[in-house]
Scaffold this motif. Structure first.
Motif, PDB file in Angstrom:
ATOM      1  N   TRP A  55      35.776  33.867  36.971  1.00 22.23           N
ATOM      2  CA  TRP A  55      34.949  34.166  38.151  1.00 22.23           C
ATOM      3  C   TRP A  55      35.562  35.305  38.963  1.00 22.23           C
ATOM      4  CZ3 TRP A  55      30.296  33.978  39.846  1.00 22.23           C
ATOM      5  CH2 TRP A  55      30.023  34.159  41.205  1.00 22.23           C
ATOM      6  N   ASP A  56      36.877  35.210  39.197  1.00 23.22           N
ATOM      7  CA  ASP A  56      37.500  36.204  40.073  1.00 23.22           C
ATOM      8  C   ASP A  56      37.660  37.566  39.397  1.00 23.22           C
ATOM      9  OD1 ASP A  56      37.543  34.195  41.865  1.00 23.22           O
ATOM     10  OD2 ASP A  56      39.677  34.248  42.283  1.00 23.22           O
ATOM     11  N   GLN A  58      40.001  24.558  34.860  1.00 29.52           N
ATOM     12  CA  GLN A  58      39.779  25.187  36.172  1.00 29.52           C
ATOM     13  C   GLN A  58      40.453  26.555  36.249  1.00 29.52           C
ATOM     14  OE1 GLN A  58      41.309  21.952  38.545  1.00 29.52           O
ATOM     15  NE2 GLN A  58      39.266  21.280  39.139  1.00 29.52           N
ATOM     16  N   ARG A 113      40.535  36.894  44.636  1.00 33.26           N
ATOM     17  CA  ARG A 113      39.508  37.936  44.800  1.00 33.26           C
ATOM     18  C   ARG A 113      38.178  37.298  45.200  1.00 33.26           C
ATOM     19  NH1 ARG A 113      41.141  41.450  39.508  1.00 33.26           N
ATOM     20  NH2 ARG A 113      43.327  41.682  40.087  1.00 33.26           N
ATOM     21  N   ARG A 114      38.180  36.727  46.367  1.00 38.92           N
ATOM     22  CA  ARG A 114      37.008  36.052  46.920  1.00 38.92           C
ATOM     23  C   ARG A 114      36.995  36.313  48.408  1.00 38.92           C
ATOM     24  NH1 ARG A 114      36.772  30.337  43.941  1.00 38.92           N
ATOM     25  NH2 ARG A 114      37.382  31.100  41.912  1.00 38.92           N
ATOM     26  N   THR A 158      38.408  29.818  37.061  1.00 37.64           N
ATOM     27  CA  THR A 158      38.804  30.629  38.229  1.00 37.64           C
ATOM     28  C   THR A 158      39.041  32.078  37.818  1.00 37.64           C
ATOM     29  OG1 THR A 158      39.833  28.709  39.264  1.00 37.64           O
ATOM     30  CG2 THR A 158      40.538  30.856  40.064  1.00 37.64           C
ATOM     31  N   LEU A 185      45.472  39.299  36.067  1.00 40.35           N
ATOM     32  CA  LEU A 185      45.050  38.399  37.143  1.00 40.35           C
ATOM     33  C   LEU A 185      45.816  37.080  37.081  1.00 40.35           C
ATOM     34  CD1 LEU A 185      43.067  38.268  39.510  1.00 40.35           C
ATOM     35  CD2 LEU A 185      41.457  37.106  38.024  1.00 40.35           C
TER      36      LEU A 185
END
Lengths: 234, 237
Positions: free
Chosen positions: A150-151, A143, B87-88, A147, A126
């Motif tokens: 979360w993703d 951050q 991915r949101r 990020t 990712l």
């Protein structure tokens, strides 16, 4: 074969009658494993994200060591935790040996490398995908980590489930540090080992079937909760 | 707060594995209009844009903004040729630059909704961004770049592989941003698009600025034989 069927029948009977002892042991299994899983995730996931994002000289070596530690022998972990927590050990004063906490500590040590390694694979991919975008947005290190975590949450769920699977089925380490004490540290796996030792194969099988059912139920529940994307919508 | 411009580039080079990809480049860029970077494949358009934005490191040379580099980075955005879809949802993708700058989530999402509508993604704000089509992805990327109201936006081939309609919609969005005072620096292969958008053209060849001129002059009276050949559609190396 007879033992297998009578084990199944006994498991069914224990469950439908809400057997008090079974319930206690199963709940303790869940309590110990889920606590260990939670603590391990808090350690392993940010560690995996940092390893994906940060470039430092020993990074490859750290990743290689982490991968190697996935195969950590539970009995050895149990032995080391035992020595550390025993009365003459460095943390003996805490009095944690033969308590569920000792079992949680052992499980955390066993599953952190597993969760971190699996999570690192997903987070590294990712990060490769997001790198240019996040750099162009001047995003801070913290951050970036937030990020990515979360993703990649659904991929991380897989890592957590692998950790859960390893922890719930673990017996060697928790037998050593927990002592398999009735009404105190007995969990499903140590109870199975005990009943097998006593020749109570049907009861051992019954406990085994309950353990499998429990593991599958928790996996399904976590998958269902974590299914954040539905039909292309978030 | 001082402005970003002029941006002065002096002797900037980018080397990788012993190869000089770009440079030395000397340029001074003012704060208005649209600069279009053109040139054949491999001429260094993408690398030059990345160098100017700070997404790639200079191997040598200097790049000076009118303000500090850190401040300059905060006041610009970059749209990549292959837009990254986080991915949101579409809405959360557009809101992302605001949330990382500390805007409250609800306020960021409200503003993202406005930008989503503005670029024509109003119907699909709750969809997962990775399922969007090429044109929709590019619109999302542009909305995400513009939401924090940067003074400068770099766009690397923003309409590559898009059909005419999607290209027109994106050019309209860029036209509106320009009218709003946003400085645009973009690279393109499409001479039609360069003619429609450019105020100024930078023609790159073998990693160097071969010719730089106001758009009218470049397209009507290119100075160098290579630029004339490129505009004719000949192969220029």
């Amino acid at each position: 074969m007879v033992d297998l069927w009578s084990g199944l029948a006994q498991a069914f009977w224990l469950v439908v009658t809400f057997d008090k002892e079974l319930l206690e042991i199963a709940l303790r299994s869940l309590q110990v494993t889920l606590s260990a899983l939670l603590i391990a995730c808090v350690i392993a996931l940010p560690l995996a994200a940092l390893l994906a994002v940060r470039r430092f000289r020993a990074r490859r070596m750290v990743v290689a060591v982490l991968n190697a530690l996935m195969g950590l022998p539970p009995v050895v972990v149990g032995l080391i935790v035992y020595v550390i927590l025993s009365r003459s050990g460095p943390l003996g004063a805490l009095g944690l040996l033969f308590t569920p906490w000792a079992m949680i500590i052992a499980q955390v040590i066993i599953i952190v490398p597993l969760i971190a390694s699996i999570a690192h694979q997903s987070l590294r991919d990712l990060w490769h995908e997001y790198h240019d975008l996040l750099i162009s947005m001047n995003v801070t290190q913290r951050q970036k980590v937030a990020t990515l975590l979360w993703d990649a949450r659904r991929a991380l769920l897989t890592a957590a489930l692998a950790g859960f699977g390893r922890a719930i089925g673990e017996v060697g380490a928790i037998m050593i540090v927990g002592g398999n004490i009735d009404h105190a540290t007995r969990v499903l796996t140590t109870a199975i080992a005990l009943e097998t030792g006593k020749g109570e194969f049907a009861l051992a099988l019954a406990l085994g079937f309950v353990l499998i059912a429990l593991a599958i139920s928790v996996n399904l529940a976590i998958h269902w909760v974590g299914r954040t994307e539905r039909e292309g919508r978030w | 707060m001082s402005g970003l411009f002029p941006l002065t580039v002096a002797g900037a080079t980018s080397r990788r594995a012993g190869h000089q990809l770009v440079g030395p480049v000397d340029l001074t860029l003012g704060g208005e209009g649209v600069t279009v970077v053109i040139g054949p494949n491999g001429s260094g358009k993408t690398t030059l844009l990345r160098l100017l934005h700070g997404a790639a490191r200079l191997s040598s040379g200097r790049l000076d903004w009118a303000c500090s580099t850190e401040e300059a980075r905060r006041r610009q955005a970059f749209v990549f040729q292959q837009p990254v879809m986080m991915r949101r949802s579409v809405l959360d993708n557009i809101a992302y630059p605001l949330t990382v700058r500390g805007t409250k989530r609800a306020a960021a999402r409200a503003q993202a909704r406005v930008w989503g509508e503005r670029v024509g993604l109003g119907e699909m704000l709750d969809r997962a961004a990775p399922v969007l089509s090429g044109g929709e992805r590019q619109k999302l990327a542009i909305a995400r770049a513009l939401i924090a109201e940067p003074e400068l936006v770099f766009l690397d081939e923003p309409c590559a592989a898009l059909d005419g309609r999607a290209m027109r919609e994106i050019e309209e969005i860029l036209g509106a941003a320009r009218a709003n005072g946003t400085r645009l620096i973009l690279s393109t292969h499409d001479m039609g698009q360069a003619r429609r958008l450019a105020d100024e053209v930078v023609f790159l060849l073998k990693g160097r600025v071969h010719e730089r001129a106001p758009a009218d002059k470049f397209f009507n009276q290119p100075e160098t034989p290579q630029a004339r050949a490129f505009l004719r559609g000949d192969i220029v190396e």
